[in-house]
Design a protein around this motif. Structure first.
Motif, PDB file in Angstrom:
ATOM      1  N   LEU A 130      43.759  31.694  38.223  1.00 22.68           N
ATOM      2  CA  LEU A 130      44.200  32.527  37.099  1.00 22.68           C
ATOM      3  C   LEU A 130      45.711  32.615  36.948  1.00 22.68           C
ATOM      4  CD1 LEU A 130      41.649  35.485  37.236  1.00 22.68           C
ATOM      5  CD2 LEU A 130      41.933  33.832  35.379  1.00 22.68           C
ATOM      6  N   GLY A 131      46.459  32.066  37.894  1.00 18.08           N
ATOM      7  CA  GLY A 131      47.910  32.146  37.797  1.00 18.08           C
ATOM      8  C   GLY A 131      48.397  33.586  37.829  1.00 18.08           C
ATOM      9  N   SER A 132      49.207  33.966  36.838  1.00 22.14           N
ATOM     10  CA  SER A 132      49.780  35.312  36.802  1.00 22.14           C
ATOM     11  C   SER A 132      48.901  36.319  36.057  1.00 22.14           C
ATOM     12  CB  SER A 132      51.162  35.267  36.137  1.00 22.14           C
ATOM     13  OG  SER A 132      51.054  34.771  34.801  1.00 22.14           O
ATOM     14  N   THR A 133      47.757  35.893  35.572  1.00 12.99           N
ATOM     15  CA  THR A 133      46.867  36.812  34.843  1.00 12.99           C
ATOM     16  C   THR A 133      46.282  37.853  35.808  1.00 12.99           C
ATOM     17  OG1 THR A 133      46.254  35.064  33.285  1.00 12.99           O
ATOM     18  CG2 THR A 133      44.801  36.975  33.413  1.00 12.99           C
ATOM     19  N   PRO A 134      46.415  39.140  35.503  1.00  8.28           N
ATOM     20  CA  PRO A 134      45.842  40.174  36.381  1.00  8.28           C
ATOM     21  C   PRO A 134      44.321  40.023  36.471  1.00  8.28           C
ATOM     22  CG  PRO A 134      47.383  41.141  34.812  1.00  8.28           C
ATOM     23  CD  PRO A 134      47.165  39.727  34.376  1.00  8.28           C
ATOM     24  N   TYR A 135      43.781  40.344  37.645  1.00  7.86           N
ATOM     25  CA  TYR A 135      42.333  40.228  37.801  1.00  7.86           C
ATOM     26  C   TYR A 135      41.832  41.262  38.789  1.00  7.86           C
ATOM     27  CZ  TYR A 135      43.153  37.929  42.306  1.00  7.86           C
ATOM     28  OH  TYR A 135      43.521  37.655  43.590  1.00  7.86           O
ATOM     29  N   GLU A 136      40.505  41.423  38.780  1.00 11.03           N
ATOM     30  CA  GLU A 136      39.831  42.295  39.734  1.00 11.03           C
ATOM     31  C   GLU A 136      38.506  41.640  40.111  1.00 11.03           C
ATOM     32  OE1 GLU A 136      37.929  46.832  39.762  1.00 11.03           O
ATOM     33  OE2 GLU A 136      39.668  46.379  38.485  1.00 11.03           O
ATOM     34  N   GLY A 189      43.927  27.536  31.788  1.00  9.04           N
ATOM     35  CA  GLY A 189      45.280  28.082  31.895  1.00  9.04           C
ATOM     36  C   GLY A 189      46.000  28.261  30.569  1.00  9.04           C
ATOM     37  N   PRO A 190      46.004  27.255  29.676  1.00 10.85           N
ATOM     38  CA  PRO A 190      46.711  27.399  28.398  1.00 10.85           C
ATOM     39  C   PRO A 190      46.084  28.408  27.437  1.00 10.85           C
ATOM     40  CG  PRO A 190      46.344  25.079  28.934  1.00 10.85           C
ATOM     41  CD  PRO A 190      45.500  25.881  29.873  1.00 10.85           C
ATOM     42  N   HIS A 191      44.882  28.892  27.749  1.00 13.72           N
ATOM     43  CA  HIS A 191      44.150  29.770  26.828  1.00 13.72           C
ATOM     44  C   HIS A 191      44.095  31.226  27.308  1.00 13.72           C
ATOM     45  CE1 HIS A 191      42.908  26.022  24.985  1.00 13.72           C
ATOM     46  NE2 HIS A 191      42.463  25.616  26.153  1.00 13.72           N
ATOM     47  N   LEU A 192      44.885  31.557  28.313  1.00 14.65           N
ATOM     48  CA  LEU A 192      44.817  32.898  28.902  1.00 14.65           C
ATOM     49  C   LEU A 192      45.847  33.867  28.314  1.00 14.65           C
ATOM     50  CD1 LEU A 192      44.287  31.966  32.673  1.00 14.65           C
ATOM     51  CD2 LEU A 192      42.565  32.549  30.953  1.00 14.65           C
ATOM     52  N   GLY A 193      46.580  33.440  27.304  1.00 13.62           N
ATOM     53  CA  GLY A 193      47.635  34.288  26.740  1.00 13.62           C
ATOM     54  C   GLY A 193      47.126  35.594  26.155  1.00 13.62           C
ATOM     55  N   ASN A 194      45.890  35.614  25.668  1.00 16.03           N
ATOM     56  CA  ASN A 194      45.323  36.829  25.076  1.00 16.03           C
ATOM     57  C   ASN A 194      44.623  37.717  26.101  1.00 16.03           C
ATOM     58  OD1 ASN A 194      46.196  35.899  22.619  1.00 16.03           O
ATOM     59  ND2 ASN A 194      44.191  35.198  21.920  1.00 16.03           N
ATOM     60  N   VAL A 195      44.552  37.263  27.351  1.00 16.20           N
ATOM     61  CA  VAL A 195      43.807  38.006  28.375  1.00 16.20           C
ATOM     62  C   VAL A 195      44.708  39.059  29.020  1.00 16.20           C
ATOM     63  CG1 VAL A 195      42.535  37.849  30.546  1.00 16.20           C
ATOM     64  CG2 VAL A 195      42.272  36.054  28.817  1.00 16.20           C
ATOM     65  N   VAL A 196      44.345  40.315  28.832  1.00 16.08           N
ATOM     66  CA  VAL A 196      45.072  41.413  29.457  1.00 16.08           C
ATOM     67  C   VAL A 196      44.731  41.480  30.942  1.00 16.08           C
ATOM     68  CG1 VAL A 196      45.455  43.919  29.439  1.00 16.08           C
ATOM     69  CG2 VAL A 196      45.063  42.691  27.280  1.00 16.08           C
ATOM     70  N   LYS A 197      43.442  41.299  31.246  1.00 18.60           N
ATOM     71  CA  LYS A 197      42.981  41.326  32.632  1.00 18.60           C
ATOM     72  C   LYS A 197      41.618  40.661  32.709  1.00 18.60           C
ATOM     73  CE  LYS A 197      42.064  44.515  36.507  1.00 18.60           C
ATOM     74  NZ  LYS A 197      42.104  45.937  36.953  1.00 18.60           N
ATOM     75  N   ALA A 198      41.343  39.999  33.844  1.00 16.45           N
ATOM     76  CA  ALA A 198      40.040  39.382  34.085  1.00 16.45           C
ATOM     77  C   ALA A 198      39.267  40.198  35.101  1.00 16.45           C
ATOM     78  CB  ALA A 198      40.212  37.951  34.579  1.00 16.45           C
ATOM     79  N   TYR A 199      37.948  40.303  34.868  1.00 16.90           N
ATOM     80  CA  TYR A 199      37.044  41.027  35.759  1.00 16.90           C
ATOM     81  C   TYR A 199      36.000  40.014  36.206  1.00 16.90           C
ATOM     82  CZ  TYR A 199      39.370  44.858  33.368  1.00 16.90           C
ATOM     83  OH  TYR A 199      40.331  45.697  32.841  1.00 16.90           O
ATOM     84  N   LEU A 200      36.045  39.612  37.488  1.00 17.39           N
ATOM     85  CA  LEU A 200      35.328  38.435  37.950  1.00 17.39           C
ATOM     86  C   LEU A 200      34.045  38.810  38.687  1.00 17.39           C
ATOM     87  CD1 LEU A 200      38.443  36.469  39.187  1.00 17.39           C
ATOM     88  CD2 LEU A 200      37.285  36.297  36.976  1.00 17.39           C
ATOM     89  N   ILE A 201      32.967  38.073  38.364  1.00 17.95           N
ATOM     90  CA  ILE A 201      31.647  38.362  38.917  1.00 17.95           C
ATOM     91  C   ILE A 201      31.050  37.099  39.527  1.00 17.95           C
ATOM     92  CG2 ILE A 201      31.248  40.191  37.218  1.00 17.95           C
ATOM     93  CD1 ILE A 201      29.360  38.253  35.733  1.00 17.95           C
ATOM     94  N   GLY A 202      30.023  37.300  40.336  1.00 21.13           N
ATOM     95  CA  GLY A 202      29.191  36.198  40.773  1.00 21.13           C
ATOM     96  C   GLY A 202      29.763  35.341  41.880  1.00 21.13           C
ATOM     97  N   HIS A 203      29.083  34.224  42.111  1.00 22.67           N
ATOM     98  CA  HIS A 203      29.354  33.310  43.216  1.00 22.67           C
ATOM     99  C   HIS A 203      30.785  32.779  43.204  1.00 22.67           C
ATOM    100  CE1 HIS A 203      29.344  29.257  45.088  1.00 22.67           C
ATOM    101  NE2 HIS A 203      28.531  29.822  45.973  1.00 22.67           N
ATOM    102  N   ARG A 248      43.456  40.771  22.098  1.00 21.04           N
ATOM    103  CA  ARG A 248      43.678  41.417  23.398  1.00 21.04           C
ATOM    104  C   ARG A 248      42.330  41.518  24.112  1.00 21.04           C
ATOM    105  NH1 ARG A 248      47.673  44.593  25.118  1.00 21.04           N
ATOM    106  NH2 ARG A 248      46.139  46.112  25.885  1.00 21.04           N
ATOM    107  N   ILE A 249      42.221  40.794  25.226  1.00 21.54           N
ATOM    108  CA  ILE A 249      40.905  40.600  25.833  1.00 21.54           C
ATOM    109  C   ILE A 249      40.856  41.153  27.254  1.00 21.54           C
ATOM    110  CG2 ILE A 249      39.248  38.848  26.625  1.00 21.54           C
ATOM    111  CD1 ILE A 249      40.292  37.053  24.352  1.00 21.54           C
ATOM    112  N   ARG A 250      39.820  41.936  27.521  1.00 23.07           N
ATOM    113  CA  ARG A 250      39.401  42.279  28.882  1.00 23.07           C
ATOM    114  C   ARG A 250      38.251  41.311  29.193  1.00 23.07           C
ATOM    115  NH1 ARG A 250      42.978  46.162  31.142  1.00 23.07           N
ATOM    116  NH2 ARG A 250      43.926  47.185  29.347  1.00 23.07           N
TER     117      ARG A 250
END
Length: 475
Positions: A407-413, A384-398, A366-368
């Protein structure tokens, strides 16, 4: 320091005065060569002068006249996307071009080994991912067993900054494609190929050129033993090129995720267990699942590569297993930096491309996920095929907003900065989660290098946890 042999009273030009350039220039002067050093960067030239080097502008027309050899630092293009003008001038003038790695192997070959009861040996590791962990693991095991060992190359020291090897010592080198491509001599005793995935394609004119650069480590000198990852077609091709038959145990084939069979020498990891087979029978097995310094299938592949090299050096399976257990991992490579409230914080700042980020994303349940930076061609679409364990992505930078679109349906901020990303991930994490920095991007938009980015992540984690503890104390 290891002196350069064979160039006493001869003129050698050195282009590029970073770590490796300064190291080889000093070694050449120590060996009696007349060194003409230059760097296109005024800052690098100033640092070289402070280090006592005399500078000569070898970019001037005719400056290479009378020069016997040109040594080029790894980061300088010599073929694609276009050769550096000084290298092109050397070709026109008939001046041989080499790098510090080629010169190192030639100098080592000149050394007087007769004083050694057990001659020193060189293990060289190349591949796309896992090189640093593999060489560090080899070094760790040998050091734990009390055997003399030094580490250099693309990690740690420049090769000429090594101490002269003592009796029975092992020199472990990490070599990038930039280093293997140009070296005129590559003669390790044991050569290791971890894996191959697309990287540095502009520098090598495509994937074929990239693989060809790494293949030279096995083709130029012919190592006594070759440890080869066969999970990609290029590795299987390379193993077949070297082996004289199915039972030829000069080749140790390694894999992560599938069983290897046949009469040869095989090391593979499946379901967390490393297994060694040789001549059709199992010789050893190691449970890697509880080894905190080796999380995930990608580190199990690294363990197989290190295990193969160590077995080729004559180290026993039980000694390897004991030393593996005390390995804590490398900074910025699946590095566990803190645990609090059932949440782990892992620094994999070295995951600068899609393939290495994918390996990290498969390593934890379970990954943040903290990602972003200066994105590479294609962004993170291939993840895309490797995002199954991602609970949410927190995106930085350029590339934060570009990554968000992939990210498709993966939640992000969109967090922009490391400090906000760590704070938000820690705030939302639940017991059993891993807050993982695996950027899948270069660092140069916000940081000098991936090390500085990883250090910022660690600092932000410490600050966030300290604030949390302070709030709890006040409550």
């Amino acid at each position: 320091m290891i002196e350069v042999r064979g160039y006493q009273n001869r003129r050698v030009a050195v282009l590029g005065l970073g770590r490796s350039g300064l190291s080889v220039a000093r070694a050449l002067m120590s060996g009696g060569a007349e060194v003409q050093a230059w760097d296109d960067s005024a800052e690098a030239r100033a640092m070289a002068e402070q280090a006592g080097l005399a500078l000569t502008d070898i970019s001037r027309p005719g400056a290479l006249e009378g020069v016997d050899l040109l040594i080029v630092s790894p980061g300088i293009p010599h073929l694609y996307p276009a050769p550096h003008p000084v290298i092109a001038a050397a070709w026109e003038a008939g001046v041989p071009v080499d790098n510090d790695i080629g010169l190192f192997f030639r100098s080592l070959g000149h050394a007087d080994w007769s004083r050694h009861d057990s001659p020193p040996r060189v293990v060289a590791v190349t591949g796309s991912n896992g090189k640093s962990t593999t060489v560090a693991l080899i070094r760790h095991v040998l050091a734990e067993l009390g055997r003399p060992v030094q580490l250099a190359g693309n990690i740690g020291r420049g090769v000429f900054d090594l101490d002269p090897p003592e009796d029975g010592e092992v020199i472990v080198l990490e070599l990038s494609s930039y280093q293997t491509e140009l070296a005129r001599a590559l003669t390790p005793d044991i050569a290791v190929f971890t894996n191959l995935s697309p990287d540095h394609l502009d520098r090598h004119g495509g994937l074929g050129g990239y693989f060809a650069a790494k293949r030279r480590l096995f083709a130029e000198g012919g190592p006594d033993r070759a440890v080869i990852g066969v999970d990609e077609v290029e590795g299987r091709f390379l193993a077949n090129q070297i082996a004289m038959g199915a039972a030829d145990d000069r080749v140790i084939r390694i894999s992560s995720g599938r069983k290897l069979s046949g009469p040869g020498w095989n090391v593979f990891a499946r379901k967390g267990f490393l297994t060694e087979w040789r001549k059709g029978r199992q010789l050893a097995a190691i449970d890697l699942r509880e080894m905190r310094g080796l999380p995930g299938a990608h580190n199990h592949q690294n363990a197989c590569a290190a295990y193969g090299a160590l077995r080729a050096l004559g180290v026993g399976p039980r000694d390897i297993e004991r030393a593996f257990r005390s390995f804590t991992g490398l900074p910025h490579r699946s590095q566990l930096v803190a645990e609090a409230g059932g949440v782990a914080f892992v620094n994999d700042s070295k995951a600068t491309n899609v393939d290495s980020a994918a390996q990290a994303l498969r390593a934890f349940p379970r990954i943040r996920w903290i990602a972003g930076g200066l994105g590479k061609e294609g962004g993170i679409a291939a993840l895309g095929p490797h995002l199954g364990n991602v609970v949410k992505a927190y995106l930085i930078g350029h590339s934060a907003r570009d990554f968000a679109l992939q990210l498709g349906s993966t939640p992000y901020e969109i967090c922009e900065t490391m400090a906000r990303a760590v704070a938000r991930a820690a705030e939302e994490a639940e017991p059993g989660d891993t807050v993982l920095l695996a950027p899948a991007a270069a660092s140069f938009d916000q940081y000098r290098d991936f090390e500085r980015r990883g250090e910022d992540f660690i600092a932000c984690v410490k600050q966030t946890l300290a604030r949390r503890e302070g709030t709890a104390d006040r409550d």
